[in-house]
Design a protein around this motif. Structure first.
Motif, PDB file in Angstrom:
ATOM      1  N   ALA A  79     -33.128 -54.665  41.733  1.00 14.82           N
ATOM      2  CA  ALA A  79     -32.453 -56.077  41.773  1.00 14.82           C
ATOM      3  C   ALA A  79     -33.634 -57.046  40.851  1.00 14.82           C
ATOM      4  N   TRP A 123     -23.953 -58.497  43.267  1.00 16.35           N
ATOM      5  CA  TRP A 123     -25.041 -57.333  43.260  1.00 16.35           C
ATOM      6  C   TRP A 123     -26.024 -57.412  44.528  1.00 16.35           C
ATOM      7  N   THR A 124     -26.075 -58.498  45.414  1.00 16.62           N
ATOM      8  CA  THR A 124     -26.823 -58.401  46.346  1.00 16.62           C
ATOM      9  C   THR A 124     -26.083 -57.607  47.359  1.00 16.62           C
ATOM     10  N   TYR A 174     -26.473 -53.625  45.908  1.00 20.56           N
ATOM     11  CA  TYR A 174     -27.750 -53.165  46.320  1.00 20.56           C
ATOM     12  C   TYR A 174     -27.745 -52.736  47.597  1.00 20.56           C
TER      13      TYR A 174
END
Length: 156
Positions: free
Chosen positions: A18, A51-52, A55
């Motif tokens: 990330a 994406w948080t 991930y």
């Protein structure tokens, strides 16, 4: 008993991927803004939250597979190898696309990423169904991102 670092490793690797994606190579730079964008490009603010969550799901999948590997599950070691491959390809895509401005090479990487996620999901489903299904949104998002990457490559 599973060593704590083995369970923590997927989370640390997801954070590293990330960081490579968002901090080292920010998407909204001048080069990216100068590209011809496809009409279906989502707003830039959407990528961070998506994406948080992804991930986190990727890390939980990896930790669950690590537990299974620690218990001697047959395919779990192979699945962890696929997990490592997908997180490596994930981390390579951003510097290729945003850093090197190599849209074609990024397209090849995201294609390999998609294949690695699909193989990981198919393998993980045989070991730990939750771990496998945690990858479904990731595979969907990477599918969309691959189409987006292709559109940028075609338009530019």
């Amino acid at each position: 008993m599973m060593p704590f670092l083995l369970l923590l490793a997927p989370f640390l690797l997801a954070v590293i991927a990330a960081a490579a994606s968002g901090v080292i190579f920010p998407a909204a730079g001048p080069w990216y803004q100068s590209l011809n964008a496809p009409s279906f490009q989502p707003p830039n603010w959407l990528f961070g939250p998506v994406w948080t969550v992804l991930y986190l799901m990727i890390a939980v999948c990896g930790a669950r597979l690590a537990v299974q590997a620690g218990q001697g599950a047959g395919l779990a070691g192979f699945a962890l190898g696929l997990w490592a491959l997908q997180i490596t390809l994930n981390a390579l895509w951003t510097p290729t696309f945003f850093g090197a401005h190599a849209l074609g090479a990024a397209l090849v990487i995201i294609g390999a990423l998609w294949l690695s996620i699909a193989a990981l999901m198919a393998t993980a489903l045989q070991i730990d169904r939750l771990a496998g299904w945690l990858l479904a949104p990731y595979l969907g998002w990477v599918s969309f991102a691959a189409v987006l990457n292709w559109a940028f490559w075609r338009l530019n």
